[in-house]
Write an enzyme that holds these catalytic residues in place. Structure first.
Site, short mmCIF file in Angstrom:
data_model
loop_
_atom_site.label_atom_id
_atom_site.label_comp_id
_atom_site.label_asym_id
_atom_site.label_seq_id
_atom_site.Cartn_x
_atom_site.Cartn_y
_atom_site.Cartn_z
N SER A 176 0.93 -4.47 5.51
CA SER A 176 0.71 -3.25 4.73
C SER A 176 0.53 -2.08 5.69
CB SER A 176 -0.52 -3.40 3.85
OG SER A 176 -1.67 -3.37 4.68
N LYS A 177 0.36 -0.90 5.08
CA LYS A 177 0.29 0.33 5.88
C LYS A 177 -0.77 0.27 6.97
CE LYS A 177 2.32 3.40 2.56
NZ LYS A 177 2.02 3.85 1.23
N ARG A 178 -1.84 -0.49 6.71
CA ARG A 178 -2.88 -0.47 7.75
C ARG A 178 -2.45 -1.22 9.01
NH1 ARG A 178 -6.05 -4.97 7.31
NH2 ARG A 178 -5.30 -6.28 5.62
#
Ligand code: GLU
Length: 481
Positions: free
Chosen positions: A253-255
């Site tokens: 994911s984006k993190r």
């Protein structure tokens, strides 16, 4: 005879194309090509609030950029269209009516508030939330009364007791107890078909033979199978591949950093490199070869070769593959690829000699694992970007290097001009005059002439810079001490 292979990639256009979805599209595409089947692009835009045309455009563009093309899709082609779910609502309505008539689905008037408190109550008792069946046996009278009061029902699928069993090509035999499923919604109160319903109607009417998708959908599959059965339709073959994980083993994911195909494109990954990398996440070529062209992948690909284990994203590996493809790219293409990054770095590329530009690009590709890294090296070739990095400065101001620098300058000043074939004689001359060799000479030249300690080979840089520019830079280096 087996039915022809028809597969589909079915993104919801609610944002950018995630590399995980790009990989799902790729597996479908490869399978279709391998089996001489058809690859279909279907847009699942029943969520009107979150779906946008801009996202559809971006997804189409990203797929094409990756080299993934479809025979049937929203932009034309195909007998089973339209290929946007928002344009297929009447189909869903017809089949929902059919199921309602057969008693396989029922109208449910429970309010969102009731469902929410039911959920909370079940959770607080440690139970898996599921619909309790309150509207399962409403009478005709009760239904017409609520409808006349303006209440709009959802349609729920009546899930009977039993097991749902299917063979997944990747995970093997899957068993689901329908007791854990609960009556699920197939049409929402606004009349819009829910995913698990629209997907089945579409896969059936588009004659999809194999459903290849991420295993985040594994729990949807038994629901979809129940819908197939209720309509008396044959099931497609299912293959659920594991999702890409981040280094901490949670879904990418984006993190974890960039997740969108377009972000990788903008940073300077080549499409063939990203594609090659994505296929290796979960698939190994029988030859063990890691660098493979699309043609070679198609040749070697099989669904049974997909791993059951979740792959872990490795930017390092992607960069390694990318640097390989950058090196392999020919001079015209690498120049085209690098132009936007040079412009972004502040270089007025249209005022430059084309040949000079190409020579620089060809030289630099050896040092790049991502195209955008080119900006780090611009100072070597463009005066307006030239500066002495700290490490270079330290070498230049060291007192034991001053005399050698003066000597280099004198030799250069006496030189006619420097061309590719005269570099080695110049370097030999410099060795002789300074009494230095190897690193102690080359490091000094690199520091004084390019301003940095890394970059392409010095013998290739010098002829491109030319005598005057080298002299100017060396004089500057002498002045700072
Ligand atoms: N729209 C769904 C998604 O993007 C498609 C799932 C499927 O392939 O059935 O996850």
């Amino acid at each position: 005879m087996n039915a022809p292979v028809r597969v589909r990639f079915a993104p919801a256009p609610t944002g950018l194309l995630h590399i995980g979805n790009g990989r799902t599209a790729l597996f479908n595409y490869l399978f279709a090509r391998k089996e001489k089947g058809t690859f279909i692009l279907r847009i699942e835009d029943t969520d009107a609030e979150r779906s946008t045309d801009a996202s559809i455009e971006a997804i189409l563009q990203d797929l094409r950029w990756l080299g993934i093309f479809w025979e049937e899709g929203p932009d034309g082609g195909g007998q089973d269209g339209p290929y946007r779910q928002s344009q297929r609502l009447s189909l869903y309505r017809d089949d929902a009516e059919k199921l309602l008539g057969k008693g396989k689905v029922y109208k449910c008037f429970c309010s969102p508030e009731r469902l929410e408190s039911l959920r909370k109550e079940q959770l607080s008792r440690g139970m898996m939330p599921k619909y309790d069946g309150r509207c399962r046996s409403l009478s005709e009278g009760e239904i017409s009364k609520m409808e006349s009061e303006g209440l709009r029902p959802v349609l729920r699928f009546r899930v009977d007791k039993g097991m749902v069993v299917f063979e997944d090509l990747i995970h093997g035999r899957m068993n689901f107890d329908s007791d854990g499923i609960g009556d699920f919604i197939i049409v929402r109160s606004d009349g819009m078909a829910a995913y698990n319903f629209a997907c089945v109607i579409d896969d059936h009417s588009m004659h999809i033979s194999h459903v290849i998708r991420g295993d985040d959908h594994l729990s949807n599959t038994p629901r979809q199978i129940l819908v197939y059965r209720s309509l008396g339709w044959q099931l497609p073959v299912f293959a659920h591949h594991p999702l890409i994980l981040g280094p901490d083993r949670s879904p990418l994911s984006k993190r974890h950093g960039a997740t969108a195909v377009s972000q990788y494109r903008e940073e300077g990954f080549l499409p063939e490199a990203l594609l090659n990398y994505l296929v290796l996440l979960g698939w190994t070529s029988p030859s063990g070869e890691e660098i493979l062209s699309m043609e070679e992948i198609v040749e070697a690909f099989s669904l049974s070769g997909l791993s059951r284990n979740a792959p872990i994203h490795s930017l390092k590996k992607l960069e390694w593959i990318n640097s390989h493809y950058i090196r392999k790219t020919d001079k015209d293409r690498i120049t085209q690829y690098l132009l936007p990054y040079l412009e972004k770095g502040g270089i007025a590329v249209n005022q430059l000699d084309e040949k000079y530009l190409t020579q620089i690009c060809v030289l630099l590709k050896e040092n790049l694992s991502i195209l955008s890294q080119v900006e780090e090296y611009l100072g070597i070739f463009f005066d307006e970007k030239f500066f002495l990095e700290e490490e270079a400065k330290a070498i230049l101001v060291a007192s034991q290097n001053r005399e050698a620098l003066q000597t280099v300058l004198r030799v250069l000043e006496d030189l006619a001009e420097i061309k590719g074939d005269s570099v080695s004689s110049l370097l030999a001359q410099l060795e002789e005059k300074t009494g230095r060799k190897g690193k102690s000479l080359y490091g000094l030249l690199r520091a004084g002439i390019t301003g940095k300690m890394k970059g392409p080979e010095l013998v290739k840089i010098l002829p491109l810079l030319g005598k005057e520019r080298m002299i100017k830079r060396l004089k500057m280096a002498l002045e700072i001490a």
